[in-house]
Structures are given as structure tokens and as C-alpha cells.
Write a protein that holds these residues in place. Structure first.
Motif, PDB file in Angstrom:
ATOM      1  N   LEU A 336     -12.069   2.710 -15.278  1.00 12.70           N
ATOM      2  CA  LEU A 336     -13.611   2.319 -14.888  1.00 12.70           C
ATOM      3  C   LEU A 336     -13.459   2.010 -13.239  1.00 12.70           C
ATOM      4  N   MET A 337     -12.260   1.146 -12.974  1.00  9.07           N
ATOM      5  CA  MET A 337     -11.916   0.707 -11.710  1.00  9.07           C
ATOM      6  C   MET A 337     -11.743   2.192 -10.588  1.00  9.07           C
ATOM      7  N   ASN A 338     -11.188   3.081 -11.060  1.00  8.11           N
ATOM      8  CA  ASN A 338     -11.107   4.185 -10.180  1.00  8.11           C
ATOM      9  C   ASN A 338     -12.303   4.788 -10.385  1.00  8.11           C
ATOM     10  N   GLN A 339     -13.219   4.913 -11.175  1.00  6.46           N
ATOM     11  CA  GLN A 339     -14.463   5.733 -10.948  1.00  6.46           C
ATOM     12  C   GLN A 339     -15.476   4.942  -9.909  1.00  6.46           C
ATOM     13  N   ILE A 340     -15.285   3.582  -9.718  1.00  3.09           N
ATOM     14  CA  ILE A 340     -16.238   2.993  -8.686  1.00  3.09           C
ATOM     15  C   ILE A 340     -15.646   2.437  -7.582  1.00  3.09           C
ATOM     16  N   GLY A 341     -14.467   3.045  -7.172  1.00  2.00           N
ATOM     17  CA  GLY A 341     -13.778   2.595  -6.201  1.00  2.00           C
ATOM     18  C   GLY A 341     -13.214   1.226  -5.988  1.00  2.00           C
ATOM     19  N   GLN A 342     -12.571   0.957  -7.022  1.00  2.00           N
ATOM     20  CA  GLN A 342     -11.877  -0.409  -7.098  1.00  2.00           C
ATOM     21  C   GLN A 342     -10.628  -0.186  -7.588  1.00  2.00           C
ATOM     22  N   ALA A 343      -9.871   0.783  -7.105  1.00  2.00           N
ATOM     23  CA  ALA A 343      -8.600   1.048  -7.774  1.00  2.00           C
ATOM     24  C   ALA A 343      -7.672   0.197  -7.075  1.00  2.00           C
ATOM     25  N   ASN A 344      -6.517   0.169  -7.516  1.00  2.00           N
ATOM     26  CA  ASN A 344      -5.353  -0.519  -7.114  1.00  2.00           C
ATOM     27  C   ASN A 344      -5.623  -1.978  -7.150  1.00  2.00           C
ATOM     28  N   ARG A 345      -6.587  -2.374  -8.029  1.00  2.00           N
ATOM     29  CA  ARG A 345      -6.782  -4.049  -8.139  1.00  2.00           C
ATOM     30  C   ARG A 345      -6.450  -4.285  -9.803  1.00  2.00           C
ATOM     31  N   ARG A 346      -6.219  -5.546 -10.022  1.00  2.00           N
ATOM     32  CA  ARG A 346      -5.533  -6.031 -11.250  1.00  2.00           C
ATOM     33  C   ARG A 346      -6.877  -6.187 -12.127  1.00  2.00           C
ATOM     34  N   VAL A 347      -8.001  -6.627 -11.761  1.00  2.00           N
ATOM     35  CA  VAL A 347      -9.208  -6.721 -12.572  1.00  2.00           C
ATOM     36  C   VAL A 347     -10.473  -6.427 -11.824  1.00  2.00           C
ATOM     37  N   LEU A 348     -11.641  -6.103 -12.697  1.00  2.00           N
ATOM     38  CA  LEU A 348     -12.670  -5.712 -11.931  1.00  2.00           C
ATOM     39  C   LEU A 348     -13.293  -6.883 -10.979  1.00  2.00           C
ATOM     40  N   ALA A 349     -13.826  -6.554  -9.804  1.00  2.06           N
ATOM     41  CA  ALA A 349     -14.279  -7.550  -8.741  1.00  2.06           C
ATOM     42  C   ALA A 349     -15.822  -7.489  -9.039  1.00  2.06           C
ATOM     43  N   THR A 350     -16.465  -8.741  -9.167  1.00  5.59           N
ATOM     44  CA  THR A 350     -17.780  -9.041  -9.369  1.00  5.59           C
ATOM     45  C   THR A 350     -18.514 -10.043  -8.233  1.00  5.59           C
ATOM     46  N   ASP A 351     -19.605 -10.003  -8.198  1.00  8.81           N
ATOM     47  CA  ASP A 351     -20.196 -10.972  -7.217  1.00  8.81           C
ATOM     48  C   ASP A 351     -20.588 -12.287  -8.026  1.00  8.81           C
ATOM     49  N   GLU A 352     -20.952 -13.300  -7.322  1.00 10.54           N
ATOM     50  CA  GLU A 352     -21.190 -14.598  -8.068  1.00 10.54           C
ATOM     51  C   GLU A 352     -21.963 -14.697  -9.179  1.00 10.54           C
ATOM     52  N   TRP A 353     -23.075 -13.631  -9.394  1.00 10.93           N
ATOM     53  CA  TRP A 353     -23.676 -13.571 -10.581  1.00 10.93           C
ATOM     54  C   TRP A 353     -22.873 -12.464 -11.700  1.00 10.93           C
ATOM     55  N   LEU A 354     -21.858 -12.270 -11.558  1.00 10.90           N
ATOM     56  CA  LEU A 354     -21.047 -11.423 -12.543  1.00 10.90           C
ATOM     57  C   LEU A 354     -21.475  -9.878 -12.489  1.00 10.90           C
ATOM     58  N   ARG A 355     -22.029  -9.569 -11.415  1.00  9.99           N
ATOM     59  CA  ARG A 355     -22.301  -7.993 -11.423  1.00  9.99           C
ATOM     60  C   ARG A 355     -21.334  -7.431 -10.654  1.00  9.99           C
ATOM     61  N   VAL A 356     -20.596  -6.276 -11.512  1.00  8.61           N
ATOM     62  CA  VAL A 356     -19.661  -5.521 -10.827  1.00  8.61           C
ATOM     63  C   VAL A 356     -20.168  -4.940  -9.720  1.00  8.61           C
ATOM     64  N   LEU A 357     -19.315  -4.908  -8.835  1.00  4.63           N
ATOM     65  CA  LEU A 357     -19.341  -4.296  -7.320  1.00  4.63           C
ATOM     66  C   LEU A 357     -19.385  -2.886  -7.532  1.00  4.63           C
ATOM     67  N   ASN A 358     -20.347  -2.292  -6.854  1.00 13.86           N
ATOM     68  CA  ASN A 358     -20.457  -0.694  -6.685  1.00 13.86           C
ATOM     69  C   ASN A 358     -20.853  -0.095  -8.026  1.00 13.86           C
TER      70      ASN A 358
END
Length: 489
Positions: A336-358
Motif C-alpha cells: 500500500l505504501m508503494n502505491q501511494i508514494g510512501q515507500a521506504n517507510r516503516r508505517v503508514l503516515a497519517t495526519d492528526e485526524w488519522l487520514r492516510v496521506l495521499n
């Protein structure tokens, strides 16, 4: 004709009544007689149909997924939960299951029992989600307990909103031999396998015609990882051996050895050093061998290989190894992270409302995600503009105090900074930057405002893993087992 008109009027009223039948009536009057013909057909209700509910899919029944489900108003959505396990497990008591102090059924709650208490219907599918397609808003699932019409147990689900709470897997650091020869401790099944393995080790050591060296090998229990899970399991295993197994196996009880291996310089590095000191001293008194600065590089079916700067590489025979060196990323999350441009991360990045970035309409919480907290200095101009209600280009201390609660809600690091520095409010914060007593009438331009808030972003921190925060460690460190006996910690 008056009668005909009256009859037609009554039929007209019936036509406007939902759920009744529509009558086609032909009335003829001839020679004082009445001939009537009627045809009846059902009429659909004229009331407007309610809009279909949005489809909300929740992945996972762990701490994050279950907490979300319990607090969700399910009457507002078409809710479906997908998880390979149909229960919630109270993971802080998993080490107690390994030693029989707690029965597995005592720490689980069926997810369907939680669902039936909700105000709206909730559907559940016992299956594993192996792919998320955010572009088409579909998830691909596979059931291990049965098959569908295609015969492979796979199916797809559409969603309008997706809540990802899949947690994490045990991190092996790609160490050779770990998946094949080590036990993990994340699920109830893991705890049950560990219990059977402990008993098998004692039974092997009790067989006749074995040398003492072989018996010691079978009774050497190695725990890799000095975090909360590893420390708690080592303590539970020590109590189990001393309180129970020593009575059942009196001839070999003195051959038992428990080793705790940690690559760092101390145990429980995420906690205060006083907790570390207490744990290490207690383990030393109990005879648990704590090895720090040792890195495991390989595990075979007979020995575990470690390296240390002082001793070099050493091979240690063992009877059982439990691997608890932290958490890693699940393959589905990597994809999933590779699909949305969050590759090379350990976990999904979200904003403070828990929405997944991108990623539109996808939310993530728990150990599979982290909150990317916005920094005050990034938004300092916008904050200043909101507080400057009269557009004067300056702010008084009083004006800043009026919006301080809103700032703290949006940027929690401000409150943490005030607490860390033992500051009561913005006046104290301003005094630190201005170096003088501050009056509420004092006016600040944006540069002085920036100077006052320049250090608050230093308190932005990553949230720790589930096992490192209450209620987990609060329970584990109390020193009491579920059967009422004192544990090592």
C-alpha cells in the motif's frame, strides 16, 4: 352522474394512498342501470427512497480496530469488519498463557458479541486482506476456513471509507533461521505453542540415558529481546519453573537456565532507567542470565549464534527460543505504501485526524500507522493571522491567550512544551523569550511571536508501539499474575 362523480372521487383518493391498489374503473349508465368494470394493479409507494449508506470497511480486530468499532455509530454506515481472527485478544496477558496462569478463553471476546451490541447491523468476514487497491476502492481478501463459488476462498469488497488497523508483525531483521526455529508471542496460538514447547523440553530432559550436557541443552530457554514482551515472558517463565515445574520434575530442576539477550546496553530502553535497574537487579537475584550488547546473527535447530565486541562470535545450544525484538511492517502495508508514494517507510503516515496521506477516504490507526504532526513553525503565519482579528499586524498577550486553547488542540506539542518547562501559560513562555515581566497589553509582531514559539516543536514525538504504553505495561509491571501470585516483576 352524481354517483359516478362520487365514485370516481373515492377512487382518486385511493390512488394517492401508498401501498394500495390502483383501480381502473369504467362506469356506464344505461336505462337506469349501472355497469362497472375494474382492473387492479399494485402501485409503488410514492415516498422518496432513503439514500444508501456509505460502505465502511474495518480491517483488523486488535486494539485499534476493536476500539474504533466500539465507538462507532454503526447506524450511520454499512459496516463490514474483515479479520483473520473472529475475536479480540487482551494481549498483555499472553505471557501468562504460556505458563498456564491464565486460560486463553479468559482473555478473548468474540467480535460478534461486540457487534450485536451496536445500534446498527455490522457484518463480519473471517478472512485475511492481502491487497488494498485505493484507486478502485477495493480490498482483496482470502479466507482460510472455507471456499466460495470459485473454490479458492478469495473475494473482493468495495468501500467508500476504509479503516486500516492491521497492526504489525514480529520483526526478525532478516536473521537467518528465526522463522523456522523461534517462537513469537503476538497471538494466542503463539502462547499455546510456547507452552507445549516448554513441556516438551522438560519431557525430553527427563528421558533416560541422556548425558547432563544434553539435559542442560534441552532446559536452556533463550529470550531474544529486552523489551516489555521479552522481560515479562522471562519473568513468567521463571515463576512457572520455580512454583510448578520444580515440583513435577524435581530431578532436573537445577539444570534449568533462562537467558535474556538484548543488543542494546540495557533492558527496557523505552522506559525510565530506574525501571531498567530494578528489572536487571531482580533478574540477577532470580538467576536469569541477562546478556546485553549481544546481537543474534543466526539461529539453527541446535544453537543460537551471537556476536559481541568483547567475545566475538559465540554459539550457544538451546532447548527453546522466544523471539521478541519489536515489530515490523506487514507485506500488505508495504504494498500500500508503494502505491501511494510512501515507500521506504516503516508505517503508514497519517495526519492528526488519522487520514492516510495521499490516499482518499482511507484511515489508519494502531501499530500500522503513525501521526505526522504538523509543526507550529510551519503554520506560524496562519496562526498569527487567525489570532489577529482586527488585522492590526500585532498581537497582544491577551489576544494570544484567547486562542491558546485552540492552538494547543491543533498542536499538542505546545502543551507538552509548557509542561516540560513548567510554564503555566503564554505569559511565562513569552517571559522566557523576552527575558522580562510581561503585561497583557504588550503587543507582538510576527517575528517576536515566532521567537516565543520557536522551541515548542522540539516536543514532537513518535507514538510508541502498543506494548510500550498503558494499559499494557501498567498491568505487566504491577507484579501480580492473574492467579493472584506475585510475579518476578
Amino acid at each position: 352522474m352524481p354517483y359516478t362523480a362520487f365514485f370516481s372521487e373515492r377512487m382518486g383518493r385511493a390512488l394517492r394512498t401508498p401501498g394500495l391498489y390502483k383501480f381502473a374503473v369504467l362506469v356506464a349508465v344505461s336505462g337506469g342501470g349501472v355497469v362497472a368494470y375494474a382492473d387492479a394493479r399494485p402501485v409503488a409507494a410514492e415516498y422518496p427512497q432513503a439514500a444508501p449508506k456509505k460502505k465502511l470497511v474495518v480491517l483488523g480486530t486488535g486494539w485499534a480496530g476493536t476500539s474504533f468499532l466500539k465507538n462507532l455509530d454503526t447506524s450511520l454506515y454499512d459496516v463490514r469488519v474483515v479479520s483473520p481472527r473472529n475475536y479480540f485478544a487482551f494481549t498483555p496477558l499472553l505471557p501468562s498463557i504460556t505458563c498456564g496462569a491464565v486460560e486463553p478463553r479468559s482473555i478473548v471476546e468474540p467480535i460478534r458479541n461486540i457487534m450485536r451490541k451496536k445500534t446498527g447491523p455490522v457484518k463480519f468476514s473471517e478472512a485475511e486482506c492481502y491487497k488494498i487497491d485505493p484507486k478502485s476502492k477495493k480490498i482483496h481478501c482470502r479466507s482460510n476456513i472455507g471456499t466460495n463459488l470459485d473454490g479458492n476462498g478469495e473475494f473482493e469488497l468495495d468501500y467508500d471509507y476504509l479503516v486500516v488497523a492491521l497492526g504489525a508483525r514480529s520483526n526478525t531483521f532478516n536473521t537467518p533461521g528465526v522463522p523456522e526455529h523461534c517462537h513469537f508471542l503476538k497471538e494466542i496460538e503463539d502462547a499455546q505453542r510456547i507452552r507445549r514447547s516448554v513441556m516438551n523440553c522438560f519431557e525430553k530432559a527427563s528421558l533416560p540415558n541422556l548425558s547432563e550436557e544434553v539435559r542442560k541443552k534441552n532446559l536452556h530457554f533463550v529470550v531474544v529481546g529486552g523489551g516489555p514482551t521479552g522481560v515479562e515472558f522471562a519473568a513468567e517463565l521463571h515463576d512457572f519453573v520455580q512454583d510448578d515445574l520444580s515440583k513435577l520434575y524435581p530431578d532436573i530442576k537445577d539444570l534449568v537456565k533462562i537467558s535474556l539477550i538484548e543488543a542494546g546496553d540495557r533492558l527496557l530502553t523505552m522506559f525510565d532507567k530506574r525501571i531498567t535497574q530494578f528489572a536487571e537487579e531482580k533478574f540477577k537475584r532470580d538467576g536469569i542470565d541477562v546478556k546485553t550488547h549481544f546481537k543474534v546473527v543466526k539461529v539453527s535447530d541446535k544453537a543460537i549464534t551471537m556476536t559481541n565486541s568483547a567475545t566475538g562470535e559465540v554459539n550457544v545450544p538451546y532447548g527453546m527460543v522466544v523471539w521478541s525484538t519489536g515489530i515490523g511492517t506487514r507485506p500488505i502495508m508495504m504494498d500500500l505504501m508503494n502505491q501511494i508514494g510512501q515507500a521506504n517507510r516503516r508505517v503508514l503516515a497519517t495526519d492528526e485526524w488519522l487520514r492516510v496521506l495521499n490516499c482518499e477516504n482511507v484511515y489508519a490507526l494502531g501499530d500500522c500507522a503513525t501521526i505526522t504532526q504538523r509543526k507550529v513553525m510551519e503554520d506560524i503565519s496562519a496562526i498569527f493571522k487567525v489570532a489577529d482579528k482586527n488585522n492590526s499586524g500585532t498581537l497582544t498577550v491577551k489576544e494570544i491567550k484567547n486562542v491558546l486553547d485552540d492552538i494547543i488542540e491543533r498542536y499538542p506539542q505546545v502543551a507538552l512544551y509548557l509542561k516540560t518547562k513548567q510554564l503555566k501559560d503564554f505569559s511565562d513562555l513569552l517571559k522566557v523569550s523576552e527575558g522580562d515581566t510581561v503585561k497583557e497589553s504588550l503587543e507582538l509582531d510576527i517575528e517576536r511571536f515566532k521567537k516565543a514559539l520557536a522551541q515548542v516543536d522540539s516536543q514532537v514525538k513518535m507514538l510508541p508501539a502498543t506494548a510500550q504504553v498503558p494499559p499494557f505495561w501498567t498491568i505487566c509491571s504491577t507484579g501480580w499474575r492473574a492467579d493472584g501470585r506475585a510475579a518476578s516483576l
